[in-house]
Every structure is written in C-alpha cells, then in structure tokens.
Design a protein around this motif. Sequence first.
Motif, PDB file in Angstrom:
ATOM      1  N   PRO A 186      -1.688  26.235   5.977  1.00 23.75           N
ATOM      2  CA  PRO A 186      -1.723  25.636   4.639  1.00 23.75           C
ATOM      3  C   PRO A 186      -2.356  24.250   4.645  1.00 23.75           C
ATOM      4  N   ILE A 187      -2.801  23.831   3.497  1.00 20.64           N
ATOM      5  CA  ILE A 187      -3.343  22.481   3.335  1.00 20.64           C
ATOM      6  C   ILE A 187      -2.199  21.495   3.559  1.00 20.64           C
ATOM      7  N   ALA A 188      -2.414  20.540   4.435  1.00 17.27           N
ATOM      8  CA  ALA A 188      -1.387  19.562   4.778  1.00 17.27           C
ATOM      9  C   ALA A 188      -1.985  18.159   4.688  1.00 17.27           C
ATOM     10  N   ILE A 189      -1.144  17.173   4.955  1.00 20.65           N
ATOM     11  CA  ILE A 189      -1.621  15.791   4.919  1.00 20.65           C
ATOM     12  C   ILE A 189      -0.892  14.977   5.987  1.00 20.65           C
ATOM     13  N   ASN A 190      -1.583  14.008   6.542  1.00 20.19           N
ATOM     14  CA  ASN A 190      -0.995  13.150   7.567  1.00 20.19           C
ATOM     15  C   ASN A 190      -0.025  12.166   6.928  1.00 20.19           C
ATOM     16  N   GLN A 191       1.017  11.834   7.646  1.00 18.76           N
ATOM     17  CA  GLN A 191       2.051  10.939   7.125  1.00 18.76           C
ATOM     18  C   GLN A 191       1.519   9.534   6.804  1.00 18.76           C
ATOM     19  N   ASN A 192       0.417   9.145   7.423  1.00 22.10           N
ATOM     20  CA  ASN A 192      -0.135   7.803   7.183  1.00 22.10           C
ATOM     21  C   ASN A 192      -1.221   7.781   6.107  1.00 22.10           C
ATOM     22  N   ALA A 193      -1.478   8.919   5.499  1.00 20.71           N
ATOM     23  CA  ALA A 193      -2.499   8.974   4.447  1.00 20.71           C
ATOM     24  C   ALA A 193      -2.015   8.229   3.199  1.00 20.71           C
ATOM     25  N   LEU A 194      -2.969   7.797   2.391  1.00 23.06           N
ATOM     26  CA  LEU A 194      -2.647   7.127   1.134  1.00 23.06           C
ATOM     27  C   LEU A 194      -2.148   8.138   0.112  1.00 23.06           C
ATOM     28  N   MET A 195      -1.291   7.679  -0.786  1.00 23.45           N
ATOM     29  CA  MET A 195      -0.785   8.568  -1.831  1.00 23.45           C
ATOM     30  C   MET A 195      -1.919   9.040  -2.740  1.00 23.45           C
ATOM     31  N   GLU A 196      -2.965   8.228  -2.890  1.00 28.03           N
ATOM     32  CA  GLU A 196      -4.123   8.657  -3.694  1.00 28.03           C
ATOM     33  C   GLU A 196      -4.785   9.886  -3.068  1.00 28.03           C
ATOM     34  N   GLN A 197      -4.839   9.910  -1.733  1.00 22.35           N
ATOM     35  CA  GLN A 197      -5.419  11.055  -1.040  1.00 22.35           C
ATOM     36  C   GLN A 197      -4.559  12.306  -1.254  1.00 22.35           C
ATOM     37  N   ALA A 198      -3.246  12.121  -1.240  1.00 16.30           N
ATOM     38  CA  ALA A 198      -2.339  13.241  -1.466  1.00 16.30           C
ATOM     39  C   ALA A 198      -2.506  13.795  -2.876  1.00 16.30           C
ATOM     40  N   ALA A 199      -2.562  12.904  -3.863  1.00 20.22           N
ATOM     41  CA  ALA A 199      -2.736  13.336  -5.248  1.00 20.22           C
ATOM     42  C   ALA A 199      -4.057  14.073  -5.427  1.00 20.22           C
ATOM     43  N   ASP A 200      -5.098  13.571  -4.767  1.00 18.23           N
ATOM     44  CA  ASP A 200      -6.417  14.204  -4.854  1.00 18.23           C
ATOM     45  C   ASP A 200      -6.381  15.614  -4.272  1.00 18.23           C
ATOM     46  N   LYS A 201      -5.676  15.806  -3.164  1.00 24.44           N
ATOM     47  CA  LYS A 201      -5.571  17.134  -2.551  1.00 24.44           C
ATOM     48  C   LYS A 201      -4.813  18.105  -3.455  1.00 24.44           C
ATOM     49  N   LEU A 202      -3.721  17.637  -4.033  1.00 25.28           N
ATOM     50  CA  LEU A 202      -2.939  18.497  -4.917  1.00 25.28           C
ATOM     51  C   LEU A 202      -3.769  18.961  -6.106  1.00 25.28           C
ATOM     52  N   LEU A 203      -4.528  18.035  -6.678  1.00 21.40           N
ATOM     53  CA  LEU A 203      -5.369  18.373  -7.836  1.00 21.40           C
ATOM     54  C   LEU A 203      -6.538  19.270  -7.445  1.00 21.40           C
ATOM     55  N   ALA A 204      -7.199  18.929  -6.358  1.00 25.59           N
ATOM     56  CA  ALA A 204      -8.390  19.669  -5.941  1.00 25.59           C
ATOM     57  C   ALA A 204      -8.077  21.120  -5.612  1.00 25.59           C
ATOM     58  N   HIS A 205      -6.893  21.344  -5.043  1.00 31.05           N
ATOM     59  CA  HIS A 205      -6.540  22.700  -4.609  1.00 31.05           C
ATOM     60  C   HIS A 205      -5.529  23.373  -5.545  1.00 31.05           C
ATOM     61  N   ASP A 206      -5.140  22.671  -6.600  1.00 33.57           N
ATOM     62  CA  ASP A 206      -4.202  23.211  -7.594  1.00 33.57           C
ATOM     63  C   ASP A 206      -2.932  23.741  -6.931  1.00 33.57           C
ATOM     64  N   ILE A 207      -2.298  22.895  -6.130  1.00 34.59           N
ATOM     65  CA  ILE A 207      -1.070  23.262  -5.428  1.00 34.59           C
ATOM     66  C   ILE A 207       0.034  22.273  -5.769  1.00 34.59           C
ATOM     67  N   MET A 234       0.838  -1.185   0.000  1.00 34.86           N
ATOM     68  CA  MET A 234       0.000   0.000   0.000  1.00 34.86           C
ATOM     69  C   MET A 234       0.885   1.251   0.000  1.00 34.86           C
ATOM     70  N   PHE A 235       0.617   2.169  -0.893  1.00 35.53           N
ATOM     71  CA  PHE A 235       1.447   3.355  -1.057  1.00 35.53           C
ATOM     72  C   PHE A 235       0.966   4.468  -0.124  1.00 35.53           C
ATOM     73  N   ARG A 236       1.798   4.808   0.849  1.00 36.78           N
ATOM     74  CA  ARG A 236       1.442   5.853   1.807  1.00 36.78           C
ATOM     75  C   ARG A 236       2.416   7.024   1.724  1.00 36.78           C
ATOM     76  N   VAL A 237       1.950   8.168   2.177  1.00 35.17           N
ATOM     77  CA  VAL A 237       2.744   9.392   2.116  1.00 35.17           C
ATOM     78  C   VAL A 237       4.092   9.200   2.791  1.00 35.17           C
ATOM     79  N   ASN A 238       4.105   8.490   3.901  1.00 36.39           N
ATOM     80  CA  ASN A 238       5.319   8.263   4.671  1.00 36.39           C
ATOM     81  C   ASN A 238       6.424   7.592   3.852  1.00 36.39           C
ATOM     82  N   ASP A 239       6.032   6.852   2.810  1.00 37.18           N
ATOM     83  CA  ASP A 239       7.007   6.115   2.001  1.00 37.18           C
ATOM     84  C   ASP A 239       7.663   6.986   0.934  1.00 37.18           C
TER      85      ASP A 239
END
Length: 215
Positions: free
Chosen positions: A85-106, A1-6
């Motif tokens: 700023p918009i941040a993300i938890n270290q245990n979140a999935l990489m899909e969640q991170a990608a979704d945040k970047l796209l949704a907020h255009d950052i 499973m691909f997580r932000v921490n990795d």
Amino acid sequence: MFRVNDFMTRNPITVGPDEKISAVIDLMKFNKIHRIPVVDSRDQLVGLITEGMIAADNTATSLSIYELNYLLSKTEVRTVMVKHPIAINQNALMEQAADKLLAHDIGCLPVVDDDNKVVGILTQNDIFRAFLDMLAWNKKGSRLVIRVPEGLGILGKVSSLFANQGISINSINVYELNDSAAEILIKTKGPIAKEKAEDILGKEGFTLLSFEDAQ
C-alpha cells in the motif's frame, strides 16, 4: 514544522498476512478501528486491510451465517489485503501526507520508518487536526482577516504592528489574491478589541475584512 510523526497514531495494531479474516473483524470491533496495516515477521509493511475490503470480499449472500463464519475463519488476510500500500515516512511533512491522500483518493496512510517498519498510521482526521492546529483554532484569541498590498516585507510589517502594541500572535497565514493584493489570517494570543485592531491597521492603510471574538 508539522510532520507526520507529530500527528499519527503511534504503535498501531497490526496483523500478519496469514491471520484469519474472522480474527481481524474481532480486532476491529473490539478496538473500534477501521483499518489495520499488515506486516511480515520483521514488522515491515506488506499490506493494508480495511473494513471495506472485508465487506467487498463477502458478498456471497446465499451463504448461511454459519457458512459465512466458517469461510471467514478459513480465509487469510493475504487474500483480501492491498499489497504494498501507499505509505509515508514518519519524518515527512504533513503537506506531503495530505497531497498523497488527495492524489490517490485514499483515507489513510501506514507510517513507516527508514527501514519500512510500521510505526504509526495517519488518517484524514489527523490531517484535519493538523490544519486546525496550524490555524490555532483551539487556542483562545481573536481571529482577523486583513487585506494588504502585495509586496516584500509586508508580513513582517503586519507582525511588527501587533508586537509594538504588546499583542502576541498564535498563527499567521497568507493567502495571495493577485499580484497587487493579499489576505492575511491572524489568530492573536488572547483577545483584543475590534476597535483597537481597526485603529492599529488603519493607520498603515490596511483593511480589516473580518473579525471574530475570542473562543
């Protein structure tokens, strides 16, 4: 499973909100970075400062270099940074991170732990790296795209076809086309002959749409 921490950059350089802009510019140049999380005395995230923000805040072209440098040496980070700023938890999935970047255009996300302390930073390039890892792009092997009928157990059947031939799979991804067909992208562990792949798949009525030799 691909997580932000990795995939995040761990222990990123941080600054306090009372740091001077001139010092931040020096940090960015020396470390070849473009963005720095801003933290309080407890290392909790309170802001984010980037090269673009600094440039946008210094458009007073009528100032001399001396005057501009003086201004930067007196201006604090808190006056320029993005607060909360918009941040993300270290245990979140990489899909969640990608979704945040796209949704907020950052272009980046400060990474925090459960106490909102900064533990990393994640950029668009890290998302790209995760995508390539998911597809086993940098691993040697043959790349096959197969069209199969949509149905329960198809993925297991395709995997078994290769396993029965002693062929290991590095990655397998499914792309649904419609209710009756799907495409499966497979990266084998080590190269196989195109003719062998066609024979294996053809016997089950599957279509080999494309084949790439091993890298």
